[in-house]
Design an enzyme around this catalytic site. Sequence first.
Site, PDB file in Angstrom:
ATOM      1  N   GLN A  33      -2.015   1.700 -17.691  1.00 11.38           N
ATOM      2  CA  GLN A  33      -2.219   0.273 -17.959  1.00 11.38           C
ATOM      3  C   GLN A  33      -1.153  -0.232 -18.932  1.00 11.38           C
ATOM      4  O   GLN A  33      -0.390   0.548 -19.504  1.00 11.38           O
ATOM      5  CB  GLN A  33      -3.605   0.068 -18.595  1.00 11.38           C
ATOM      6  CG  GLN A  33      -3.806   0.876 -19.882  1.00 11.38           C
ATOM      7  CD  GLN A  33      -5.260   1.108 -20.266  1.00 11.38           C
ATOM      8  OE1 GLN A  33      -6.147   0.434 -19.751  1.00 11.38           O
ATOM      9  NE2 GLN A  33      -5.523   2.055 -21.154  1.00 11.38           N
ATOM     10  N   HIS A  64     -18.832  -2.472 -32.408  1.00  8.16           N
ATOM     11  CA  HIS A  64     -18.893  -1.079 -32.861  1.00  8.16           C
ATOM     12  C   HIS A  64     -20.194  -0.761 -33.600  1.00  8.16           C
ATOM     13  O   HIS A  64     -20.717   0.342 -33.483  1.00  8.16           O
ATOM     14  CB  HIS A  64     -17.639  -0.741 -33.686  1.00  8.16           C
ATOM     15  CG  HIS A  64     -16.400  -0.776 -32.851  1.00  8.16           C
ATOM     16  ND1 HIS A  64     -15.265  -1.463 -33.200  1.00  8.16           N
ATOM     17  CD2 HIS A  64     -16.134  -0.230 -31.628  1.00  8.16           C
ATOM     18  CE1 HIS A  64     -14.355  -1.332 -32.237  1.00  8.16           C
ATOM     19  NE2 HIS A  64     -14.857  -0.595 -31.280  1.00  8.16           N
ATOM     20  N   ASP A  88      -9.435   3.063 -29.402  1.00 12.30           N
ATOM     21  CA  ASP A  88      -9.081   2.353 -30.638  1.00 12.30           C
ATOM     22  C   ASP A  88      -9.722   2.972 -31.870  1.00 12.30           C
ATOM     23  O   ASP A  88      -9.340   2.665 -33.000  1.00 12.30           O
ATOM     24  CB  ASP A  88      -9.484   0.874 -30.515  1.00 12.30           C
ATOM     25  CG  ASP A  88     -10.959   0.731 -30.188  1.00 12.30           C
ATOM     26  OD1 ASP A  88     -11.785   0.798 -31.101  1.00 12.30           O
ATOM     27  OD2 ASP A  88     -11.300   0.578 -28.992  1.00 12.30           O
ATOM     28  N   GLU A 108     -10.298  10.244 -24.436  1.00 13.89           N
ATOM     29  CA  GLU A 108      -9.610   8.991 -24.098  1.00 13.89           C
ATOM     30  C   GLU A 108      -8.521   9.317 -23.081  1.00 13.89           C
ATOM     31  O   GLU A 108      -7.701  10.203 -23.298  1.00 13.89           O
ATOM     32  CB  GLU A 108      -9.017   8.390 -25.386  1.00 13.89           C
ATOM     33  CG  GLU A 108      -7.969   7.309 -25.197  1.00 13.89           C
ATOM     34  CD  GLU A 108      -8.473   6.068 -24.450  1.00 13.89           C
ATOM     35  OE1 GLU A 108      -9.493   5.503 -24.857  1.00 13.89           O
ATOM     36  OE2 GLU A 108      -7.826   5.684 -23.451  1.00 13.89           O
ATOM     37  N   GLY A 140     -12.067  11.184 -18.698  1.00 16.18           N
ATOM     38  CA  GLY A 140     -13.475  11.382 -19.036  1.00 16.18           C
ATOM     39  C   GLY A 140     -14.314  11.832 -17.851  1.00 16.18           C
ATOM     40  O   GLY A 140     -15.273  12.596 -18.001  1.00 16.18           O
ATOM     41  N   ASP A 157     -17.466   4.039 -24.037  1.00 20.02           N
ATOM     42  CA  ASP A 157     -16.812   2.864 -24.620  1.00 20.02           C
ATOM     43  C   ASP A 157     -15.598   2.538 -23.758  1.00 20.02           C
ATOM     44  O   ASP A 157     -14.457   2.850 -24.106  1.00 20.02           O
ATOM     45  CB  ASP A 157     -16.404   3.191 -26.066  1.00 20.02           C
ATOM     46  CG  ASP A 157     -15.786   1.997 -26.753  1.00 20.02           C
ATOM     47  OD1 ASP A 157     -15.795   0.895 -26.181  1.00 20.02           O
ATOM     48  OD2 ASP A 157     -15.278   2.167 -27.885  1.00 20.02           O
ATOM     49  N   THR A 159     -13.179   0.179 -20.866  1.00 20.87           N
ATOM     50  CA  THR A 159     -12.677  -1.157 -20.548  1.00 20.87           C
ATOM     51  C   THR A 159     -13.497  -1.704 -19.378  1.00 20.87           C
ATOM     52  O   THR A 159     -14.475  -1.097 -18.961  1.00 20.87           O
ATOM     53  CB  THR A 159     -11.190  -1.085 -20.136  1.00 20.87           C
ATOM     54  OG1 THR A 159     -11.086  -0.171 -19.036  1.00 20.87           O
ATOM     55  CG2 THR A 159     -10.327  -0.580 -21.258  1.00 20.87           C
ATOM     56  N   ASP A 160     -13.082  -2.834 -18.844  1.00 18.19           N
ATOM     57  CA  ASP A 160     -13.765  -3.394 -17.672  1.00 18.19           C
ATOM     58  C   ASP A 160     -13.536  -2.474 -16.467  1.00 18.19           C
ATOM     59  O   ASP A 160     -12.591  -1.680 -16.457  1.00 18.19           O
ATOM     60  CB  ASP A 160     -13.217  -4.794 -17.351  1.00 18.19           C
ATOM     61  CG  ASP A 160     -13.582  -5.814 -18.427  1.00 18.19           C
ATOM     62  OD1 ASP A 160     -14.547  -5.560 -19.175  1.00 18.19           O
ATOM     63  OD2 ASP A 160     -12.901  -6.851 -18.527  1.00 18.19           O
ATOM     64  N   PRO A 164      -8.142   2.242 -14.971  1.00 22.99           N
ATOM     65  CA  PRO A 164      -8.601   3.615 -15.204  1.00 22.99           C
ATOM     66  C   PRO A 164     -10.108   3.750 -15.417  1.00 22.99           C
ATOM     67  O   PRO A 164     -10.659   4.829 -15.256  1.00 22.99           O
ATOM     68  CB  PRO A 164      -7.840   4.035 -16.470  1.00 22.99           C
ATOM     69  CG  PRO A 164      -7.389   2.774 -17.123  1.00 22.99           C
ATOM     70  CD  PRO A 164      -7.206   1.785 -16.016  1.00 22.99           C
TER      71      PRO A 164
HETATM   72  N1  AG3 Z   1     -14.237  -2.200 -24.740  1.00 24.24           N
HETATM   73  C1  AG3 Z   1     -13.976  -3.277 -23.849  1.00 24.24           C
HETATM   74  C2  AG3 Z   1     -15.047  -4.296 -23.682  1.00 24.24           C
HETATM   75  C3  AG3 Z   1     -14.781  -5.188 -22.522  1.00 24.24           C
HETATM   76  C4  AG3 Z   1     -13.861  -6.308 -22.816  1.00 24.24           C
HETATM   77  N2  AG3 Z   1     -13.600  -7.084 -21.638  1.00 24.24           N
HETATM   78  C5  AG3 Z   1     -12.797  -8.166 -21.603  1.00 24.24           C
HETATM   79  N3  AG3 Z   1     -12.205  -8.587 -22.666  1.00 24.24           N
HETATM   80  N4  AG3 Z   1     -12.619  -8.765 -20.469  1.00 24.24           N
HETATM   81  C6  AG3 Z   1     -13.920  -2.430 -26.080  1.00 24.24           C
HETATM   82  C7  AG3 Z   1     -13.432  -1.244 -26.769  1.00 24.24           C
HETATM   83  C8  AG3 Z   1     -13.835  -1.261 -28.182  1.00 24.24           C
HETATM   84  N5  AG3 Z   1     -13.792   0.025 -28.764  1.00 24.24           N
END
Ligand code: AG3
Length: 285
Positions: A33, A64, A88, A108, A140, A157, A159-160, A164
Amino acid sequence: MYSQLWVEEQYKEFLGLRYKVDKVLFSGKSEFQTVDVVETVGHGRMLLNDGYVMVTERDEFIYHDMIAHVPLFVHPNPLKVLIIGGGDGGTAREVLRHSKVESVTMVEIDKMVTDACIEFIPKTAACLSDPRVTLKFEDGVSFVKKTAEKYDVILVDSTDPIGPATPLFNEDFYRDVHAILADDGIVVSQGESTFYEAEMQTKLMQIKNGLFDISMLYQFTNSTYPGGLWAFTYASKGLHPIRDFKADRVVESGLDFEYYNAKMHSSAFSLPTFVEKRLAHLIKE
Ligand code: AG3
């Protein structure tokens, strides 16, 4: 002359959220990405993956606090915690505040995310040097398939569900998660926008409903995610997030939170009518 640089998250081809930027701190493209860290005018430093806002210094505490403290105050003895994603470091940071926790394994997929955060967002990533943390830069999905370990609490935790993270929203993945979860284990997952991602959220609830004894959803608000209203899914092999929650433990922990507290813990599971209508048949408590 003031800066005219803005960053915009474009979401679902009909929504854009713009933030004024002071400075671009990092821009990279990994094999998974794009990874950007910018200094914004209003929200502090911001991490974006593929142009989607993941974290801003100003409001990351909400996400968090809620991903970590809800399960960790329900589980009576959380010794081993697994984080899938979370590059992060913000989730690990909150988990590590629980002195009972002996080990945090963070898996990760994208080392570039963690490296960029260690360098530019120490607020979330500095904790990753804690000796209780084991960092694994790998997928993962294959980790949960092959590991022989069992975990008390697993936090997804992600992403959308694009790029990945897509397989992290599939039943196969959760079958493996169920297998490596201890008998009294809890799994909490990033549960998407209640408002805009109803279908994906329902799918995630369906998967968890089919595999776990308890399957619920709780919400929080985050100003920098599209729509503001966002959710986590909670599933366990028996521990109920409200019935098995001892509010006294929060005070006894001596921890100080900016968002989380005992009342917020329980009230987050109260769902608005439109969500309840959609999910009632999938909530198992
Ligand atoms: N995880 C992503 C949450 C989704 C955000 N989606 C978006 N902005 N379209 C956040 C990671 C924090 N550790």
